[in-house]
Scaffold this active site. Structure first.
Site, PDB file in Angstrom:
ATOM      1  N   ILE A  46      -2.128  11.798  22.189  1.00 27.56           N
ATOM      2  CA  ILE A  46      -1.478  12.382  23.361  1.00 27.56           C
ATOM      3  C   ILE A  46      -0.569  13.550  22.998  1.00 27.56           C
ATOM      4  O   ILE A  46      -0.216  14.347  23.854  1.00 27.56           O
ATOM      5  CB  ILE A  46      -0.673  11.356  24.204  1.00 27.56           C
ATOM      6  CG1 ILE A  46       0.345  10.600  23.359  1.00 27.56           C
ATOM      7  CG2 ILE A  46      -1.591  10.406  24.937  1.00 27.56           C
ATOM      8  CD1 ILE A  46       1.290   9.721  24.191  1.00 27.56           C
ATOM      9  N   SER A 166       7.202   2.633  23.658  1.00 25.61           N
ATOM     10  CA  SER A 166       6.070   1.824  24.084  1.00 25.61           C
ATOM     11  C   SER A 166       6.640   0.574  24.710  1.00 25.61           C
ATOM     12  O   SER A 166       7.747   0.157  24.389  1.00 25.61           O
ATOM     13  CB  SER A 166       5.217   1.448  22.883  1.00 25.61           C
ATOM     14  OG  SER A 166       4.341   0.406  23.237  1.00 25.61           O
ATOM     15  N   TYR A 198       6.133  -2.663  14.084  1.00 24.36           N
ATOM     16  CA  TYR A 198       5.835  -1.590  15.048  1.00 24.36           C
ATOM     17  C   TYR A 198       6.674  -1.788  16.321  1.00 24.36           C
ATOM     18  O   TYR A 198       7.313  -0.856  16.814  1.00 24.36           O
ATOM     19  CB  TYR A 198       4.331  -1.566  15.382  1.00 24.36           C
ATOM     20  CG  TYR A 198       3.970  -0.534  16.436  1.00 24.36           C
ATOM     21  CD1 TYR A 198       3.926   0.819  16.128  1.00 24.36           C
ATOM     22  CD2 TYR A 198       3.686  -0.919  17.746  1.00 24.36           C
ATOM     23  CE1 TYR A 198       3.608   1.772  17.092  1.00 24.36           C
ATOM     24  CE2 TYR A 198       3.367   0.027  18.720  1.00 24.36           C
ATOM     25  CZ  TYR A 198       3.335   1.369  18.387  1.00 24.36           C
ATOM     26  OH  TYR A 198       3.033   2.306  19.348  1.00 24.36           O
ATOM     27  N   LYS A 202       9.740   0.521  17.956  1.00 23.87           N
ATOM     28  CA  LYS A 202       9.726   1.047  19.320  1.00 23.87           C
ATOM     29  C   LYS A 202      10.988   0.612  20.089  1.00 23.87           C
ATOM     30  O   LYS A 202      11.453   1.314  20.984  1.00 23.87           O
ATOM     31  CB  LYS A 202       8.446   0.609  20.031  1.00 23.87           C
ATOM     32  CG  LYS A 202       7.196   1.278  19.458  1.00 23.87           C
ATOM     33  CD  LYS A 202       7.099   2.738  19.883  1.00 23.87           C
ATOM     34  CE  LYS A 202       6.623   3.671  18.818  1.00 23.87           C
ATOM     35  NZ  LYS A 202       6.562   5.068  19.224  1.00 23.87           N
ATOM     36  N   SER A 233      -6.765   6.371  20.897  1.00 28.00           N
ATOM     37  CA  SER A 233      -6.333   7.460  20.025  1.00 28.00           C
ATOM     38  C   SER A 233      -6.610   7.016  18.602  1.00 28.00           C
ATOM     39  O   SER A 233      -7.304   6.045  18.364  1.00 28.00           O
ATOM     40  CB  SER A 233      -4.844   7.722  20.215  1.00 28.00           C
ATOM     41  OG  SER A 233      -4.107   6.636  19.681  1.00 28.00           O
TER      42      SER A 233
HETATM   43  N1  NAP Z   1      -2.173   4.559  21.697  1.00 21.90           N
HETATM   44  C1  NAP Z   1      -1.499   3.775  22.522  1.00 21.90           C
HETATM   45  O1  NAP Z   1      -2.071   2.987  23.258  1.00 21.90           O
HETATM   46  C2  NAP Z   1       0.004   3.830  22.565  1.00 21.90           C
HETATM   47  C3  NAP Z   1       0.675   2.906  23.386  1.00 21.90           C
HETATM   48  C4  NAP Z   1       2.067   2.986  23.459  1.00 21.90           C
HETATM   49  C5  NAP Z   1       2.748   3.972  22.746  1.00 21.90           C
HETATM   50  N2  NAP Z   1       2.076   4.848  21.956  1.00 21.90           N
HETATM   51  C6  NAP Z   1       2.862   5.876  21.249  1.00 21.90           C
HETATM   52  O2  NAP Z   1       2.347   7.167  21.551  1.00 21.90           O
HETATM   53  C7  NAP Z   1       2.689   8.065  20.487  1.00 21.90           C
HETATM   54  C8  NAP Z   1       1.456   8.871  20.103  1.00 21.90           C
HETATM   55  O3  NAP Z   1       0.493   7.982  19.589  1.00 21.90           O
HETATM   56  P1  NAP Z   1      -1.076   8.247  19.612  1.00 21.90           P
HETATM   57  O4  NAP Z   1      -1.691   6.996  20.137  1.00 21.90           O
HETATM   58  O5  NAP Z   1      -1.376   9.547  20.217  1.00 21.90           O
HETATM   59  O6  NAP Z   1      -1.337   8.210  18.021  1.00 21.90           O
HETATM   60  P2  NAP Z   1      -2.226   9.066  17.024  1.00 21.90           P
HETATM   61  O7  NAP Z   1      -3.483   9.529  17.679  1.00 21.90           O
HETATM   62  O8  NAP Z   1      -2.305   8.251  15.778  1.00 21.90           O
HETATM   63  O9  NAP Z   1      -1.276  10.320  16.764  1.00 21.90           O
HETATM   64  C9  NAP Z   1      -0.067  10.135  16.097  1.00 21.90           C
HETATM   65  C10 NAP Z   1       0.444  11.468  15.612  1.00 21.90           C
HETATM   66  O10 NAP Z   1       1.627  11.225  14.841  1.00 21.90           O
HETATM   67  C11 NAP Z   1       1.495  11.920  13.625  1.00 21.90           C
HETATM   68  N3  NAP Z   1       2.249  11.359  12.528  1.00 21.90           N
HETATM   69  C12 NAP Z   1       2.090  10.152  11.914  1.00 21.90           C
HETATM   70  N4  NAP Z   1       2.913  10.051  10.869  1.00 21.90           N
HETATM   71  C13 NAP Z   1       3.599  11.228  10.800  1.00 21.90           C
HETATM   72  C14 NAP Z   1       4.583  11.762   9.931  1.00 21.90           C
HETATM   73  N5  NAP Z   1       5.019  11.078   8.864  1.00 21.90           N
HETATM   74  N6  NAP Z   1       5.071  12.995  10.179  1.00 21.90           N
HETATM   75  C15 NAP Z   1       4.625  13.733  11.219  1.00 21.90           C
HETATM   76  N7  NAP Z   1       3.699  13.291  12.074  1.00 21.90           N
HETATM   77  C16 NAP Z   1       3.177  12.058  11.857  1.00 21.90           C
HETATM   78  C17 NAP Z   1       0.018  11.909  13.330  1.00 21.90           C
HETATM   79  O11 NAP Z   1      -0.284  12.893  12.359  1.00 21.90           O
HETATM   80  P3  NAP Z   1      -1.540  12.704  11.342  1.00 21.90           P
HETATM   81  O12 NAP Z   1      -2.771  12.928  12.163  1.00 21.90           O
HETATM   82  O13 NAP Z   1      -1.313  13.752  10.307  1.00 21.90           O
HETATM   83  O14 NAP Z   1      -1.450  11.323  10.804  1.00 21.90           O
HETATM   84  C18 NAP Z   1      -0.540  12.185  14.693  1.00 21.90           C
HETATM   85  O15 NAP Z   1      -0.476  13.557  14.976  1.00 21.90           O
HETATM   86  C19 NAP Z   1       3.250   7.200  19.360  1.00 21.90           C
HETATM   87  O16 NAP Z   1       4.652   7.302  19.378  1.00 21.90           O
HETATM   88  C20 NAP Z   1       2.817   5.801  19.737  1.00 21.90           C
HETATM   89  O17 NAP Z   1       3.695   4.834  19.259  1.00 21.90           O
HETATM   90  C21 NAP Z   1       0.721   4.801  21.853  1.00 21.90           C
END
Ligand code: NAP
Ligand code: NAG
Ligand code: NAG
Length: 314
Positions: A46, A166, A198, A202, A233
């Site tokens: 996202i 989250s 995790y 959060k 994702s």
């Molecule tokens: N997916 C869900 O259902 C869900 C539900 C609730 C909340 N969330 C929250 O939504 C947010 C986005 O998650 P997403 O699902 O879009 O995850 P994602 O596709 O895994 O993307 C996560 C992003 O964070 C980056 N990241 C990870 N470690 C990092 C670091 N050390 N320094 C800088 N960037 C870093 C990743 O970079 P790399 O690609 O280089 O690793 C990637 O760009 C997160 O905060 C997650 O907790 C997600």
């Protein structure tokens, strides 16, 4: 009879997916010409769809990402998709306090404005170097980043800080003893432990937001935390192949895509008139009450102080 029931079931499934799963859209028509936004972790998930939307609205978008190659590839894609050339990659590894300081330094030197800071990056699962990284990236890294950029946000007020948390925070708890002694939210690397950590990380986001809103009172900087919904994702990439395969059919039906998943982030970043809701928690583009433990003043203050110490701000 059977065909009828099947048709009804399909209809219910269709409606469920298109109304409940999909959720509300951000309806703000705000334009962002002349404004600068940082989105952390914006090379995928996202973070990327958020960046595309903001770039389309005319913002200068800073992609703060860990990996140069992935970040630059995303930059090309976001420029193409949004039709804007005001999209730049700047390297930021939230797992390294040194990298955060050097990012902040070069950002403050090269960019005169900061109007919206979106703390989106997050990670799950095990890391090469063991535990600690979920706390580091999901909480501490963003804590330091936000503090280093706060003066610039104040200068550019009215400005906003958005924290992607989250609803998992509801299952979190904070073990302050462990934080003090091990700089980690918990020890152990089993799947269940990692899931717990995790959730804990959060909860930290939500508590941080609570304390931050208090500290920002009287300024024109407002902050919001949110649950984006469950969406597909790369977040589960470190959780093991077995789980990914088992979960696939469930996530395909019940989870949003990343365009649907970024709507609440956009709502918090753009919606006019939500400033009185600073410090609050949003889900499905709607303000919600946080669980009591995420509004715990004493815990929020304590976490703030430990975080300051851990990243050398005091
Ligand atoms: N997916 C869900 O259902 C869900 C539900 C609730 C909340 N969330 C929250 O939504 C947010 C986005 O998650 P997403 O699902 O879009 O995850 P994602 O596709 O895994 O993307 C996560 C992003 O964070 C980056 N990241 C990870 N470690 C990092 C670091 N050390 N320094 C800088 N960037 C870093 C990743 O970079 P790399 O690609 O280089 O690793 C990637 O760009 C997160 O905060 C997650 O907790 C997600
Ligand atoms: C989100 O809000 C819409 C519109 O109010 C509602 O129809 C939908 O069921 C909600 N989805 C969730 C997951 O709460
Ligand atoms: C989000 O959470 C992180 C860590 O919990 C914190 O550093 C950051 O400043 C927070 N931002 C907001 C708006 O809560």
């Amino acid at each position: 009879g059977f065909v009828f029931i099947l048709l009804v079931a399909l209809r219910v499934a269709y409606i469920y997916r298109h109304i409940v799963v999909k959720g509300k859209r951000c309806t703000s028509k705000a334009k962002l010409h002349g404004k600068t936004v940082i989105v952390t972790g914006s090379n995928t998930g996202i973070g990327k769809t958020t960046a595309i939307d903001l770039a389309r609205r005319g913002a200068r978008v800073i992609l703060a990402c860990r990996c140069k190659q992935r970040g630059e590839a995303a930059m090309e894609e976001i420029r193409r998709e949004s039709g804007s050339s005001q999209v730049v990659f700047m390297q930021l590894d939230l797992g390294s306090l040194k990298s955060i300081r050097s990012f902040a330094e070069s950002f403050l030197k090269s960019e005169p404005r900061l109007d919206i800071l979106i703390n989106n990056a997050g990670r799950t699962g095990q890391t090469e170097d063991g535990f600690g990284l979920m706390f580091g990236v999901n909480h501490l890294g963003h804590f330091l980043l936000t503090n280093l950029l706060l003066d610039r946000l104040k200068e550019c007020a009215p400005s906003r800080i958005i924290n992607v948390s989250s609803m998992a925070h509801n299952f979190g708890k904070i073990d302050f003893d462990c934080l003090n002694s091990h700089k980690a939210l918990g020890l152990g690397t089993s799947f269940i432990r990692l899931l717990q950590i995790y959730c804990d990380s959060k909860l930290c986001n939500a508590l941080f937001n609570h304390e931050l809103a208090k500290r920002l009172r009287g300024t024109q900087v407002t902050c919001y935390t949110l649950h984006p919904g469950q969406f597909i994702s790369e977040l589960g990439r470190n959780t093991g192949l077995f789980l990914q395969i088992v979960l696939k059919p469930i996530t395909t039906f019940f989870f949003k895509n990343t365009v649907q998943g970024c709507q609440t982030t956009l709502h918090c970043a753009l919606q006019e008139g939500i400033e009185p809701l600073s410090g609050r928690y949003f889900s499905n583009c709607t303000v919600r009450d946080l669980f009591a433990k995420a509004r715990d003043d004493a815990a929020a203050k304590k976490l703030w102080e430990i975080s300051e110490r851990l990243c050398g701000l005091v």
